[in-house]
Write an enzyme that holds these catalytic residues in place. Sequence first.
Site, short mmCIF file in Angstrom:
data_model
loop_
_atom_site.label_atom_id
_atom_site.label_comp_id
_atom_site.label_asym_id
_atom_site.label_seq_id
_atom_site.Cartn_x
_atom_site.Cartn_y
_atom_site.Cartn_z
CB SER A 72 -4.24 -0.73 2.43
OG SER A 72 -3.10 -0.41 1.65
CE1 TYR A 77 -2.81 3.67 5.31
CE2 TYR A 77 -1.95 2.11 3.70
CZ TYR A 77 -2.97 2.93 4.14
OH TYR A 77 -4.14 3.03 3.43
#
Length: 251
Positions: A146, A160
Site C-alpha cells: 500500500s 492498516y
Amino acid sequence: MSVSNSAPAGRTALVTGGSRGIGAAIALRLAQEGVDVAITYVADEAAALEVVRKIEATGRRGLALRADSADPAQAVGVVERAVDGLGGRLDVLVNNVGIGLLGPLESFPVADVGRLLAVNVQGVFLTTQAAATKLVRGGRIVTVGSCMTQRVPGPGGTLYATSKSALIGLTKALARELGERGITANIVHPGPTDTDMNPADGPYAPSQSAMTALGRYGSADEVASMVAFLAGDDAAYVTGAEFAVDGGHAA
C-alpha cells in the site's frame, strides 16, 4: 468450486483475493501473458467465476477457489488445491488478499485488530510459507502492499499501515531466504486506485487524487502491469524491492 479448460500446460500462478479490483486485473493480465491462473475468493462466487470466464477467454486455464485467508488451515490449504488444479506446478504467487479498516487509533476493538492482522499479515505469511515448498526454481512472489507504507497522509490509518508495512519486511526476508533457488520476492504499493471499494467518482476521490503528483486515481490495470513485469522473465534480477504505482503519492 473450480472451473478449468483444456489449455496446454504452461506457467501457473495463484492470485489471492482475485475476484475483483486489483486482484482480478492481475489475474487477467497474467492470463494475457500466457499464464494459467488460480484465484481465491471469500464470498462472491459469481464474481470469481466471471474472472475465470475472462481468463479462459484468453485461452488459459482458470480456477476459482473459496478460501478465507483469516483461517490458517484455509490460507495454507489453498496452495495445494491450486497446484493440484493447475497441473502440479506453481510458478507465481501473488499475495493480493487484504482488508482495510480505517479509524482513530483508540476506536479499534481487539476483534477488529485480530481480524485485520489475520488476513493482511498472518494469512499472507502462511500462504507464502506453503507456496515456497511448491514454487519451481526461478519462481516469483509478488505481494501487494500500500502507498500508506510510504506516506500516511492523515490520521486514521495506523492499523492498516501497520499491517501492510509488515509485508515489506516479509518481502526483503523472502528475497534472502529463497534467492538460492532463483525465486524472487518483490512488493508493489498501489496508490489511490479506481476499484469498487474506492471508486474514482466516490466521495473521497477528490482529496485522494489531490495527494498524488499526477492529480488522479490509478487504474487496476496499471497496478497489474507492474505485477506482471515482476512475475515475468525480464525481472529475474529484481528481488527484495519495493515499487510504488501511486501517481507520486509518496513524492
